[in-house]
Write a protein that holds these residues in place. Structure first.
Motif, mmCIF file in Angstrom:
data_model
loop_
_atom_site.group_PDB
_atom_site.id
_atom_site.type_symbol
_atom_site.label_atom_id
_atom_site.label_comp_id
_atom_site.label_asym_id
_atom_site.label_seq_id
_atom_site.Cartn_x
_atom_site.Cartn_y
_atom_site.Cartn_z
ATOM 1 N N GLU A 1 3.199 2.498 -2.823
ATOM 2 C CA GLU A 1 2.327 3.333 -3.646
ATOM 3 C C GLU A 1 2.550 3.004 -5.118
ATOM 4 O OE1 GLU A 1 2.461 7.518 -2.874
ATOM 5 O OE2 GLU A 1 2.568 7.207 -0.712
ATOM 6 N N LEU A 2 1.497 3.145 -5.902
ATOM 7 C CA LEU A 2 1.582 2.831 -7.317
ATOM 8 C C LEU A 2 2.353 3.901 -8.084
ATOM 9 C CD1 LEU A 2 -0.890 1.112 -6.321
ATOM 10 C CD2 LEU A 2 -1.756 1.348 -8.626
ATOM 11 N N ASP A 51 2.633 1.198 -12.815
ATOM 12 C CA ASP A 51 1.744 0.272 -12.092
ATOM 13 C C ASP A 51 0.285 0.565 -12.429
ATOM 14 O OD1 ASP A 51 3.999 -0.838 -10.764
ATOM 15 O OD2 ASP A 51 3.774 0.562 -9.084
ATOM 16 N N HIS A 52 -0.084 1.851 -12.460
ATOM 17 C CA HIS A 52 -1.453 2.252 -12.815
ATOM 18 C C HIS A 52 -1.784 1.808 -14.235
ATOM 19 C CE1 HIS A 52 -3.054 4.630 -9.484
ATOM 20 N NE2 HIS A 52 -1.859 5.164 -9.330
ATOM 21 N N PRO A 58 -7.139 0.252 -7.302
ATOM 22 C CA PRO A 58 -5.894 -0.159 -6.648
ATOM 23 C C PRO A 58 -5.428 0.860 -5.625
ATOM 24 C CG PRO A 58 -5.412 0.707 -8.818
ATOM 25 C CD PRO A 58 -6.912 0.673 -8.677
ATOM 26 N N GLU A 59 -4.905 0.360 -4.497
ATOM 27 C CA GLU A 59 -4.402 1.250 -3.443
ATOM 28 C C GLU A 59 -2.889 1.125 -3.272
ATOM 29 O OE1 GLU A 59 -7.032 -0.016 -0.209
ATOM 30 O OE2 GLU A 59 -8.059 1.898 -0.489
ATOM 31 N N THR A 60 -2.393 -0.107 -3.256
ATOM 32 C CA THR A 60 -0.957 -0.357 -3.154
ATOM 33 C C THR A 60 -0.636 -1.562 -4.033
ATOM 34 O OG1 THR A 60 -1.244 -1.763 -1.198
ATOM 35 C CG2 THR A 60 -0.712 0.568 -0.790
ATOM 36 N N VAL A 61 0.669 -1.781 -4.270
ATOM 37 C CA VAL A 61 1.073 -2.890 -5.127
ATOM 38 C C VAL A 61 2.395 -3.473 -4.656
ATOM 39 C CG1 VAL A 61 2.263 -1.409 -6.809
ATOM 40 C CG2 VAL A 61 1.365 -3.628 -7.544
#
Length: 91
Positions: free
Chosen positions: A18-19, A23-24, A41-44
């Motif tokens: 999860e971000l 990350d966001h 974005p959903e995951t990173v």
């Protein structure tokens, strides 16, 4: 997943997760002014190098179109300076 479970070490990629707020922020800054397709974005996954590589798994959609597809948005955030897109791959 704990931070220890997600740690890979310098040079290795983390698992997708999860971000975080950081990350966001990196995603938003790198795509500032980007037109044509909207990415959410959903995951990173991240990789620490001389800066940080980000690999975002995202949903993509052209404005006004009902079609939605998956994409990988790769971003490099240097130690100093603005993060930028290195490539986008439709999957």
């Amino acid at each position: 997943m704990s931070a220890q479970e997600n740690y890979v070490g310098v040079g290795g990629w983390t698992a997708y997760h999860e971000l975080t707020p950081k990350d966001h922020a990196v995603f938003k800054e790198a795509l500032e002014g980007f037109v044509g397709v909207q990415y959410t974005p959903e995951t990173v996954a991240t990789q620490v190098v001389a800066g940080t590589n980000y690999r975002y798994h995202a949903k993509a959609q052209q404005p006004g179109s009902p079609a939605i597809w998956a994409a990988i948005v790769e971003i490099y955030a240097p130690l100093k300076g603005k993060p930028h897109i290195t490539q986008i791959i439709r999957i």
